[in-house]
Enzyme design. Structure first.
Site, mmCIF file in Angstrom:
data_model
loop_
_atom_site.group_PDB
_atom_site.id
_atom_site.type_symbol
_atom_site.label_atom_id
_atom_site.label_comp_id
_atom_site.label_asym_id
_atom_site.label_seq_id
_atom_site.Cartn_x
_atom_site.Cartn_y
_atom_site.Cartn_z
ATOM 1 N N CYS A 8 -23.089 -22.118 -47.161
ATOM 2 C CA CYS A 8 -22.830 -22.096 -48.606
ATOM 3 C C CYS A 8 -23.454 -20.868 -49.271
ATOM 4 O O CYS A 8 -22.967 -19.768 -49.064
ATOM 5 C CB CYS A 8 -23.263 -23.409 -49.239
ATOM 6 S SG CYS A 8 -22.416 -23.682 -50.799
ATOM 7 N N HIS A 40 -21.738 -27.975 -46.137
ATOM 8 C CA HIS A 40 -23.150 -28.280 -45.834
ATOM 9 C C HIS A 40 -23.319 -29.274 -44.679
ATOM 10 O O HIS A 40 -23.576 -30.464 -44.925
ATOM 11 C CB HIS A 40 -23.812 -28.914 -47.068
ATOM 12 C CG HIS A 40 -24.067 -27.968 -48.184
ATOM 13 N ND1 HIS A 40 -25.253 -27.278 -48.329
ATOM 14 C CD2 HIS A 40 -23.292 -27.593 -49.219
ATOM 15 C CE1 HIS A 40 -25.201 -26.520 -49.397
ATOM 16 N NE2 HIS A 40 -24.023 -26.695 -49.969
ATOM 17 N N GLU A 94 -25.810 -29.783 -42.930
ATOM 18 C CA GLU A 94 -27.178 -30.333 -42.903
ATOM 19 C C GLU A 94 -27.320 -31.556 -43.807
ATOM 20 O O GLU A 94 -28.309 -32.269 -43.742
ATOM 21 C CB GLU A 94 -28.195 -29.236 -43.292
ATOM 22 C CG GLU A 94 -28.296 -28.891 -44.774
ATOM 23 C CD GLU A 94 -27.136 -28.052 -45.321
ATOM 24 O OE1 GLU A 94 -26.136 -27.837 -44.599
ATOM 25 O OE2 GLU A 94 -27.229 -27.630 -46.491
HETATM 26 N N1 GLN Z 1 -22.426 -21.621 -55.817
HETATM 27 C C1 GLN Z 1 -23.711 -21.360 -55.283
HETATM 28 C C2 GLN Z 1 -24.034 -19.874 -55.316
HETATM 29 O O1 GLN Z 1 -23.344 -19.088 -55.760
HETATM 30 C C3 GLN Z 1 -23.843 -21.894 -53.866
HETATM 31 C C4 GLN Z 1 -23.902 -23.383 -53.861
HETATM 32 C C5 GLN Z 1 -24.544 -23.996 -52.658
HETATM 33 O O2 GLN Z 1 -25.187 -23.330 -51.846
HETATM 34 N N2 GLN Z 1 -24.410 -25.290 -52.547
HETATM 35 O O3 GLN Z 1 -25.022 -19.415 -54.917
#
Ligand code: GLN
Length: 191
Positions: A78, A170, A172
């Site tokens: 992410c 995610h 995890e």
């Molecule tokens: N949208 C977030 C960002 O730009 C990332 C979100 C996440 O890691 N769950 O950093």
């Protein structure tokens, strides 16, 4: 074998627990010299612009690029996937590590469907993987050497370039440890 989890910001504890479940030793990474003691690095989810700022302050941006050059595996989830991208379409000035040839968009899934869960088919996995997306980036473009391991509505959501892995969801946050196991078996032990 030691797995390092970048612990400057974000969901690093969950990754730590997941790797510990699999019997790995996990080291929290906050300083460049701590990278010397690990065989692979995970960059967790969180807030990518804050993470980028902190990494730069601690000199981790340069150190992580050297870490990649030493052929050790890296996995970004992410915000971590945003951190390793070469281009950020909607925030072109945001600092990034440029470890993988891909362009991401931080906000293109939009507010309405900012968080969602789906069952994904992942290459070489026999059964579907329940994936949690939380304000996930969208991967808009990947380079020729980047391999797509899973897609959601035709967008790549799990990609691999040599020993660099990115998931925009995610793993995890579920109890399914198959992607953590894949990372250890295929990318860390095979070095
Ligand atoms: N949208 C977030 C960002 O730009 C990332 C979100 C996440 O890691 N769950 O950093």
């Amino acid at each position: 074998m030691n797995i390092g989890v970048l612990a400057v910001q974000g969901a690093f504890r969950e990754h730590k627990l997941a790797f510990e479940d699999l019997g790995s030793k996990v080291i929290e990474i906050r300083l460049p010299e701590e990278l010397d003691n690990i065989d692979a690095l995970v960059i967790p989810g969180g807030e990518s612009s804050t993470m980028a700022k902190l990494m730069k302050n601690y000199g981790l941006d340069i150190a992580i690029n050297e870490f990649k050059a030493s052929e050790r595996a890296i996995w970004g989830t992410c915000a971590g996937a945003i951190a390793i991208a070469s281009e950020i379409n909607d925030f072109p000035e945001q600092p990034r590590l440029s470890l993988m040839d891909m362009t991401v968009d931080r906000n293109s899934y939009g507010r309405q469907i900012a968080s969602f869960e789906v069952d994904l088919e992942i290459e070489s996995f026999e059964e579907g993987f329940h994936a949690i997306f939380i304000r996930a980036p969208r991967i808009l473009k990947i380079g020729d050497r980047v391999k797509v391991l899973a897609t959601y509505k035709n967008d790549p959501v799990m990609v691999l370039e040599n020993k660099i892995l990115a998931t925009v969801f995610h793993p995890e946050l579920t109890q399914d440890r198959r992607i953590h196991k894949y990372f250890i078996e295929k990318l860390v032990k095979n070095s």
